[in-house]
Design a protein around this motif. Structure first.
Motif, PDB file in Angstrom:
ATOM      1  N   LEU B 122       0.972  -1.014  -0.078  1.00 24.62           N
ATOM      2  CA  LEU B 122      -0.171  -0.066  -0.064  1.00 24.62           C
ATOM      3  C   LEU B 122       0.973   1.298   0.031  1.00 24.62           C
ATOM      4  O   LEU B 122       1.767   1.411   0.868  1.00 24.62           O
ATOM      5  N   THR B 123       0.795   1.766  -0.934  1.00 27.10           N
ATOM      6  CA  THR B 123       1.741   3.126  -1.250  1.00 27.10           C
ATOM      7  C   THR B 123       1.467   4.101  -0.307  1.00 27.10           C
ATOM      8  O   THR B 123       0.181   4.660   0.188  1.00 27.10           O
ATOM      9  N   MET B 155      -3.666   6.829   3.084  1.00 24.07           N
ATOM     10  CA  MET B 155      -3.433   5.357   2.676  1.00 24.07           C
ATOM     11  C   MET B 155      -4.687   4.624   2.719  1.00 24.07           C
ATOM     12  O   MET B 155      -5.126   3.886   1.869  1.00 24.07           O
ATOM     13  N   GLU B 159      -5.442   3.598  -1.005  1.00 22.72           N
ATOM     14  CA  GLU B 159      -4.909   2.495  -1.482  1.00 22.72           C
ATOM     15  C   GLU B 159      -5.872   1.203  -0.982  1.00 22.72           C
ATOM     16  O   GLU B 159      -6.178   0.298  -1.493  1.00 22.72           O
ATOM     17  N   GLN B 163      -8.921  -1.341  -2.694  1.00 25.63           N
ATOM     18  CA  GLN B 163      -8.511  -3.019  -2.736  1.00 25.63           C
ATOM     19  C   GLN B 163      -9.736  -3.570  -1.847  1.00 25.63           C
ATOM     20  O   GLN B 163      -9.965  -4.909  -2.318  1.00 25.63           O
TER      21      GLN B 163
END
Lengths: 410, 410
Positions: B122-123, B155, B159, B163
């Motif tokens: 996760l960036t 995040m 991210e 997902q």
């Protein structure tokens, strides 16, 4: 003593509110040397609450629950803890008398007067639900606190902490003092006293940063209050020898606005403001301090240039030639506000709150002016960051700090 | 899917900061129908963290940790989860490239580029520490998020949620809409729609009260977005049929100030204020909305009676004969502020912020005046409670609501 906090409530679990009661309780317990190793949040569900209590009992001597003492069907904490302990619930007569007096018409209210048999009642000064302190010498002790913050925090301060202090290590006192700083960042302050923090033992030093403010909590334990005070004072002296010029006051329940307003009241110095980007936030902030009316007659919100000219009679050519975000405009705003309100001090704020630029200057560019009695007014340039609300809030705190610094010099 | 949030950090455990990341994450998970039944806070201690994970694995399919991904020795979450899963830590090349580019000089930084083998990275858009999503089809899955709120929240939004939505029930979408109300208390609103709340299933209705505001979150799940929207709309229609006059806007990231300021901008109506007890808080509040300068030239803080006379030219005999906390003074303040600033609307506030009485009137007695174009100015009497700051804040929100109501009538 190892303690564990269990907050009960679906609105906490779903994140509709943050667990600020738990944070406050943990702070208070740390101050008297009670270690909190776990905090748990669980919903209004009997089975899951009971399973959390079972897990907690294996690892903690004291379990403190918050929430679930109210009148509705969802409020089950007391019932579950009592069942778990094998104790019946009985009526607390003081709590019942209060409900009879004020709350008779509300259904289910009597439920809030129930306490666990053999528990010490914790009076609820802001509501009906009585709290419990159930001491168990051979197992886990329990504390039950109500969920609404006004009820919970008052019960912690006035009922629970005095009881726990009595119970705690009878030969040991814990004291702490909070030092407040403005005009210095947390990282700088922590660097300045790094050796003290690295070698801390008794007292301990805990830094905490808020918006444009840093606090240090110095906590000592000793055989008596005087000895604890002496330990604290020794550490405080070392800290202030290094960064005393940024120190503005003691105490948890304190603020730069309170300190500055009370200094102004003590010295009978009146204050006003002319605010552009802060739009009244400086005046509103000093307005939050009781008693401010003795030194604050009022002031100006001059958001548009025309308002600066009309209300403050700043010559149009000042703004036209120097720009509205400029030293000259800040000085004129402070000077004229002081003249018009006939105060001893005036502060002015002109800058770019953002998100957009103004006069080719980026958001965060702020000039703050200060006019003090017959002295030449001064203005100072700042570059704040982190968005519109932070830029405005840091401007206000910096304006307060300019007054504090000016008062410190004579 | 049953999820559990584990926040790691001694500063959380000691209550130095509240677990706002956890609250935000729980909200976001609720919006996509992921049930969070437990939240735990534990310190930076390997053994206790591991024991918390073991307890959590027994009851949850997904464990989300927050904190402990940073560069210092205390930051151990990734190491402990990896060890617990029996997976090694490996370098995430993107995260390493970012550290090499910006952070090479800082020691220990490379640690933040480690990820659990077989996890999805996760960036971190606001920092160096990479996050992890470790999917375990036959056991508990893990998500590891960083502790600093700016890193964690970004995040989650950019991210993690995309997902999880992909992974979630592929045939189901969850949508929610927040309705905002002013001028009605939570208990009244909940009573008005009690039958809808009692029989809620899909959509669900979650009320939440803040200072002088109530919100309802309506959440529906359906096969697609359009179907979810239709379900939501049906419930929203029912709610607004009953209490639509108190409804002022949609959205989490909204406020009465935003709605009112944007209505004023749309209709090109300018506004000013004359504030006594609120001391600039009304103006500061509208000043928080970007773009307000188009409709707000500035205004007056007239705390002292003399300032009311000098800045607003209210005749001394008005205050002398009616009192400063009076309908007449509120009307004069609004009328004169509007005249002097040449705006379409002016609001005035005069009252007793407390703690002391004023003119024999108790703290909380507040008159709010409104002058609208050529109409006769009006003033309204309120009795607010709960201390100085609440009295001032509720005055400001009520002033905003008076403008909203006036705009709604034409």
């Amino acid at each position: 003593m190892n303690a564990e906090i269990v907050a009960v409530g679906t609105e906490l679990l779903l994140g509709q509110i943050a667990n600020t009661n738990g944070a406050y309780l943990a702070q208070k317990l740390a101050e008297i040397g009670v270690n909190v190793y776990y905090q748990t949040v669980v919903g209004d569900n009997p089975d899951r609450l009971e399973s959390v209590l079972k897990t907690a009992e294996k690892r903690s001597d004291l379990i403190l629950t918050i929430g679930g003492l109210g009148p509705t069907e969802d409020d089950l904490t007391k019932q579950i803890v009592a069942h778990h302990l094998g104790e019946p619930l009985v009526i607390d007569n003081d709590a019942k008398a209060k409900i009879d007096q004020y709350g008779a018409k509300l259904s289910n209210n009597l439920k809030q007067a129930l306490k666990i048999q053999n528990a010490i009642s914790l009076t609820n000064h802001n509501g009906f639900a009585v709290g419990d302190l159930y001491l168990n010498q051979h197992g886990t002790s329990y504390v039950l606190l109500p969920g609404p913050p006004s009820e919970c925090l008052m019960m912690i301060d006035r009922e629970l902490m005095p009881q726990l202090k009595k119970l705690g290590n009878q030969n040991r006192v814990f004291k702490s003092r909070v030092l407040r700083f403005a005009g210095i960042g947390e990282s700088q302050l922590v660097t300045d006293i790094a050796d003290l923090i690295d070698h801390q033992d008794n007292p301990t030093i805990a830094p905490y940063a808020k918006l444009a403010e840093v606090t240090l909590r110095v906590t000592a334990s000793a055989a008596d209050e005087a000895a604890a005070d002496a330990l604290i004072q020794k550490t405080v002296d070392k800290i202030l020898a290094r960064d005393g010029r940024y120190f503005y006051g003691y105490g948890d329940d304190n603020s730069l606005a309170k300190v500055v307003v009370n200094q102004l009241i003590d010295r009978q110095l009146s204050v006003t403001a002319a605010e552009s980007l802060t739009a009244g936030e400086f005046q509103s902030t000093i307005g939050s301090v009781p008693g401010v009316s003795a030194v604050f007659p009022g002031g100006f919100v001059t958001y548009a240039n025309e308002a600066k000219q009309r209300l403050l009679e700043i010559p149009a050519e000042v703004i036209a030639s120097h720009g509205v975000v400029s030293e000259a405009t800040a000085i004129w705003m402070a000077k004229q506000a002081k003249l018009k309100m006939k105060t001893d001090i005036a502060v002015s704020f002109t800058g770019v709150a953002g998100p957009d630029e103004l006069e080719d200057q980026p958001a965060g560019t702020v000039w703050i002016g200060i006019a003090y009695r017959d002295e030449d007014p001064q203005a100072y340039l700042y570059h704040f960051t982190n968005g519109r609300q932070q830029i405005r809030a840091r401007s206000v705190l910096t304006g307060l700090d300019l007054i504090r610094q000016r008062l410190a010099t004579n």
